[in-house]
Design a protein around this motif. Structure first.
Motif, short mmCIF file in Angstrom:
data_model
loop_
_atom_site.label_atom_id
_atom_site.label_comp_id
_atom_site.label_asym_id
_atom_site.label_seq_id
_atom_site.Cartn_x
_atom_site.Cartn_y
_atom_site.Cartn_z
N VAL B 34 23.47 67.08 22.66
CA VAL B 34 22.07 67.47 22.81
C VAL B 34 21.74 67.66 24.29
CG1 VAL B 34 19.68 66.67 22.63
CG2 VAL B 34 21.21 66.44 20.69
N ILE B 35 22.13 66.68 25.09
CA ILE B 35 21.80 66.74 26.52
C ILE B 35 22.46 67.94 27.19
CG2 ILE B 35 22.07 65.53 28.72
CD1 ILE B 35 21.71 62.92 27.16
N VAL B 36 23.74 68.14 26.90
CA VAL B 36 24.47 69.23 27.56
C VAL B 36 23.96 70.60 27.08
CG1 VAL B 36 26.70 70.36 27.81
CG2 VAL B 36 26.52 67.89 28.04
N LEU B 37 23.80 70.75 25.77
CA LEU B 37 23.41 72.07 25.27
C LEU B 37 21.99 72.43 25.68
CD1 LEU B 37 25.14 72.29 21.78
CD2 LEU B 37 25.87 73.15 24.00
N VAL B 38 21.08 71.47 25.61
CA VAL B 38 19.73 71.75 26.11
C VAL B 38 19.80 72.05 27.60
CG1 VAL B 38 17.46 70.73 26.54
CG2 VAL B 38 18.52 70.46 24.31
N GLY B 39 20.69 71.33 28.29
CA GLY B 39 20.88 71.56 29.72
C GLY B 39 21.37 72.97 30.01
N VAL B 40 22.28 73.47 29.18
CA VAL B 40 22.77 74.84 29.35
C VAL B 40 21.63 75.83 29.15
CG1 VAL B 40 24.22 76.64 28.31
CG2 VAL B 40 25.17 74.38 28.75
N GLY B 41 20.86 75.58 28.09
CA GLY B 41 19.73 76.48 27.82
C GLY B 41 18.76 76.51 28.98
N VAL B 351 24.23 59.34 26.62
CA VAL B 351 23.43 59.77 27.78
C VAL B 351 24.33 59.86 29.01
CG1 VAL B 351 21.63 59.04 29.40
CG2 VAL B 351 21.20 58.94 26.94
N ALA B 352 25.18 58.83 29.19
CA ALA B 352 26.08 58.83 30.35
C ALA B 352 27.01 60.04 30.28
CB ALA B 352 26.89 57.54 30.38
N ALA B 353 27.62 60.25 29.11
CA ALA B 353 28.57 61.36 28.96
C ALA B 353 27.85 62.70 29.12
CB ALA B 353 29.25 61.29 27.59
N GLY B 354 26.65 62.79 28.53
CA GLY B 354 25.91 64.05 28.61
C GLY B 354 25.51 64.38 30.04
N VAL B 355 25.02 63.39 30.76
CA VAL B 355 24.60 63.62 32.15
C VAL B 355 25.83 63.98 32.99
CG1 VAL B 355 23.67 62.52 34.21
CG2 VAL B 355 22.52 62.21 32.02
N ALA B 356 26.95 63.31 32.71
CA ALA B 356 28.18 63.65 33.43
C ALA B 356 28.59 65.09 33.09
CB ALA B 356 29.30 62.68 33.05
N GLY B 357 28.43 65.45 31.81
CA GLY B 357 28.84 66.78 31.37
C GLY B 357 28.04 67.90 32.03
N THR B 358 26.80 67.62 32.38
CA THR B 358 25.98 68.67 32.98
C THR B 358 26.42 68.99 34.41
OG1 THR B 358 24.38 67.02 33.65
CG2 THR B 358 23.91 68.20 31.62
N HIS B 359 27.37 68.21 34.94
CA HIS B 359 27.85 68.52 36.28
C HIS B 359 28.84 69.67 36.29
CE1 HIS B 359 26.00 64.65 37.18
NE2 HIS B 359 25.88 65.14 38.39
N GLU B 370 17.68 67.68 31.46
CA GLU B 370 16.27 67.71 31.08
C GLU B 370 15.85 66.31 30.64
OE1 GLU B 370 13.95 69.75 31.31
OE2 GLU B 370 14.93 71.68 31.71
N PRO B 371 14.95 65.67 31.39
CA PRO B 371 14.56 64.30 31.00
C PRO B 371 14.08 64.24 29.54
CG PRO B 371 13.65 64.86 33.13
CD PRO B 371 14.29 66.11 32.61
N TYR B 372 13.36 65.27 29.11
CA TYR B 372 12.86 65.20 27.72
C TYR B 372 14.01 65.19 26.73
CZ TYR B 372 13.64 70.10 26.35
OH TYR B 372 14.21 71.29 26.01
N ALA B 373 15.08 65.93 27.05
CA ALA B 373 16.24 65.96 26.15
C ALA B 373 16.92 64.61 26.13
CB ALA B 373 17.22 67.04 26.58
N VAL B 374 17.01 63.95 27.29
CA VAL B 374 17.64 62.64 27.38
C VAL B 374 16.86 61.63 26.53
CG1 VAL B 374 18.22 60.72 28.91
CG2 VAL B 374 18.63 63.07 29.65
N PHE B 375 15.54 61.59 26.74
CA PHE B 375 14.74 60.62 25.99
C PHE B 375 14.72 60.93 24.50
CE2 PHE B 375 12.86 59.97 30.26
CZ PHE B 375 13.19 58.62 30.36
N LEU B 376 14.62 62.22 24.20
CA LEU B 376 14.56 62.63 22.79
C LEU B 376 15.87 62.26 22.09
CD1 LEU B 376 12.07 64.19 21.70
CD2 LEU B 376 13.62 66.12 21.41
#
Ligand SMILES: Nc1ncnc2c1ncn2[C@@H]1O[C@H](COP(=O)(O)OP(=O)(O)OP(=O)(O)O)[C@@H](O)[C@H]1O
Ligand SMILES: [Mg+2]
Lengths: 242, 408
Positions: B34-41, B351-359, B370-376
């Motif tokens: 969720v975090i990575v894909l929303v991040g890509v978008g 969350v850790a993996a997703g935030v790492a993945g967005t790098h 996206e903070p909203y994606a992380v919290f959601l």
């Protein structure tokens, strides 16, 4: 108060299964047990001893008949009230110890107090003293698999008495123990009796039954003998029928 | 709920390490995706936004169209051209009241730049007018942009982008050091008078790989003077006037070129194109989020599965607890806490993996956290544990003590 029996069973029956495979585990058992009595239940395997004990301990319900606990018909109690009874009024000791695995002796003994909502500091104090009373003050942090059978059973006894119940039920508590451990455990039951609790013990062994003031014998789900022993009667009298 | 429920639940999780790990993994993958894909978008949306900013405000781009297939035919690739006369006509406030500025550009193709023996070919070598810097939003960081005086004098001056300097002198080059130096472009010598402030990529191309000189100069030196320009950037009087300016440009050009049709000129209102693109990006983000959400749901079903197994496996333990006075609520909370903890730990790892993945750049997009994606995602993971834990926990709690004790 002492006129009202703590436990009054009226024509209790328990039937398992249906039609062809029906088993009549209890066929009309009526017993009155007074406050502070020390009672042994004997009988051959399959005679219904455990079934009866489970009903007395509010772990199971009879198929028919009435059970009054301190004058209150148990059938009228809801599951919450039954939980409170099991927690405060009755301490149950099982043949197979039934300690919670991977959990320390201390945590096992503390657990009934957790469910009773006792505050942490008091809980610790009471759990510790219950374990000390069964001679395990130095084994608080041992898990069940680090304890001998006799020690496990003593932890189970500590757990049964930690909430200070007026009734202690034990289903073959020494069945899995050697003679030395048996003696330790039985001494503890004698102590509970002296403290004024009602103690009911299921046993196959005469030397266990010998300590009780009253022995009830079951056969095929019915009471066939109810003997009050004054003092310590010779075991031969009870053992004769075996 | 008290501390003991958490301890009891944690103990259950640790006792079944492998199974707990696999369950957490399911939740973790869901949350991370969720975090990575929303991040890509949103990363690609941010790229379009940056592109929009890179264009300068309220601008239109005019390109002579009709490439290759027109009546002109033959080797001439363009049917129509934009001439200096067209620029004059557009500058006339009578014809085009909504146009504020016009920036014509002339390209020199494949001009190699040589400095101190090193060479590079900038993506764009363009001649233009002094207002280029402000209209196209290309501020100068070191030195200066060329002036009207330079323009009028046909001065051999050039302003280069930071990439050109780096390509010549290396990544660590001191950008200010090239100001004042001579540079050979397309064989002619120019003096570097300025270096543009780095703009970075607009998501499509590097905006700093260019060399800009006066239009008068490029015609003298590199492109020759055909009296035509290759493109126009037009700044409307204000943001609301871009559409009006767009139709004015079209009508002026058609009036100038009697035999041209409307389709011969491409007047791009890129701002509006890009905002459409941004709209599409949002749809894209929602879609990606939904796909990731489904994987989170699957992770939740994994939690339920494990909790059901756990309940079955620990039936006897539940019986013991009930025999010593545990109430329905005690058992329910114990297993719910366990389910929520499993999901929560998975969510945290996710969350850790997703935030790492967005790098990492993904399909050429730099994802944004996206903070909203992380919290959601984290919230949903915990909710999943709660929701999918309720059924097994309730099943455990409603067991009759004797049945649970007899369970083998
Ligand atoms: N859950 C059950 N389903 C069907 N039959 C049962 C069940 N529990 C007990 N019984 C039957 O009820 C009878 C009484 O069993 P119970 O366990 O009370 O015997 P017991 O006197 O405790 O025997 P033991 O000394 O071997 O423990 C037996 O015939 C047994 O097969
Ligand atoms: Mg039995």
């Amino acid at each position: 108060m002492s006129d009202t029996p703590v436990i009054a069973l009226r024509d209790i029956t328990k039937t398992y299964g249906e039609s062809a495979t029906t088993v009549h585990a209890l066929r009309g058992v009526s017993i009155d047990i007074a406050h502070g009595e020390y009672l042994a239940i004997m009988g051959a395997s399959g005679s219904g001893k455990s079934t009866l004990m489970h009903i007395i301990g509010c772990l199971d319900q009879p198929t028919d008949g009435q059970y009054f606990l301190d004058g209150v018909p148990v059938a009228t109690l809801d599951s919450f009230a039954l939980g409170v009874v099991r927690n405060r009024k009755i301490g149950f000791v099982f043949q197979s110890f039934n300690l919670i695995p991977r959990t320390t002796a201390f945590a096992n003994v503390e657990l009934p107090l957790v469910y009773a909502g006792v505050k942490k500091a008091e809980r610790r104090e009471r759990a510790r003293s219950a374990l000390e009373s069964v001679g395990l003050g130095d084994r608080l942090d041992h898990t069940p698999n680090q304890l001998s059978g006799g020690q496990q059973q003593r932890v189970a006894i500590a757990r049964a008495i930690v909430t200070n119940p007026s009734i202690v039920l034990a289903d073959e508590p020494t069945g899995a123990l050697d003679s030395e451990s048996t003696a330790e455990v039985l001494d503890r039951f004698d102590g509970l009796h002296r403290e004024g609790r009602t103690v009911i013990v299921i046993t196959h062994e005469h030397d266990v039954a010998e300590r009780a003031a009253r022995v009830i014998r079951l056969r095929d789900g019915a009471v066939i003998e109810d003997v009050r022993q004054s003092g310590h009667l010779p075991s031969s009298r009870v053992g004769a029928q075996r | 709920m008290n501390f003991s429920s958490v301890t009891i639940a944690l103990r259950g999780i640790i006792a079944n390490k492998m199974r707990s790990a696999l369950t957490t993994l399911g939740i973790m993958i869901g949350v991370a995706s969720v975090i990575v894909l929303v991040g890509v978008g949103s990363g690609s949306a941010a790229a379009s936004r940056k592109q929009l900013e890179g264009l300068g405000s309220n601008t239109l781009t005019v390109i002579a169209g009709g490439f290759g297939f027109g009546r002109g035919g033959g080797t001439q690739s363009r049917k129509v051209t934009i001439t200096d006369a067209d620029v004059k006509a557009l500058e006339d406030k009578q014809n085009a009241p909504d146009i504020a500025q016009i920036v014509p550009t002339v390209n020199a193709s494949n001009a190699t730049a040589v400095l101190d023996g090193a060479s590079t070919t900038p993506q764009q070598v363009q001649g233009t007018t002094p207002n280029f810097s402000s209209v196209r939003n290309y501020p100068v960081q070191y030195g200066r942009f060329f002036t009207q005086a330079d323009y009028d004098a046909h001065a051999n001056v050039v302003v280069v982008g930071s990439t050109v300097v780096k390509n010549l002198l290396g990544e660590q080059a001191d950008l200010s050091s090239v100001v004042g130096k001579p540079i050979k472009i397309g064989g002619k010598t120019f003096s570097i008078i300025g270096v543009f402030k780095t703009k970075g990529s607009n998501g499509i191309q590097d905006q700093d790989n260019l060399a800009i000189m006066p239009l008068s100069t490029i015609r003298d030196t590199l492109s020759g003077n055909s009296g035509t320009v290759d493109g126009l950037t037009i700044q409307a009087a204000n943001a609301g006037a871009t559409t009006a300016a767009q139709s004015e440009v079209t009508s002026v050009l058609l009036a100038q070129h009697k035999n041209a049709s409307q389709s011969d000129y491409l007047v791009l209102n890129q701002a509006s194109l890009l905002s459409t693109q941004a709209q599409n990006n949002r749809t894209f983000t929602v879609l990606l989020g939904a796909v990731a959400g489904i994987s989170l749901l699957v992770g939740g079903i994994g939690v339920m599965n494990i909790m059901l197994v756990t309940v079955t496996e620990r039936t006897r333990e539940i019986g013991i607890r009930k025999a010593i006075g545990a109430q329905h609520s005690h058992i329910l909370i114990q297993f719910l806490v366990e389910a929520v903890l499993l999901a929560g730990i998975g969510g945290m790892l996710g969350v850790a993996a997703g935030v790492a993945g967005t790098h990492f750049r993904i399909v050429n997009v730099q994802p944004l956290v996206e903070p909203y994606a992380v919290f959601l995602a984290f919230g949903f993971a915990v909710f999943t544990g709660l929701f999918f834990g309720i059924y097994p926990a309730n099943r455990a709690a409603t067991l009759r003590p004797i049945d649970a004790l007899r369970y083998e």
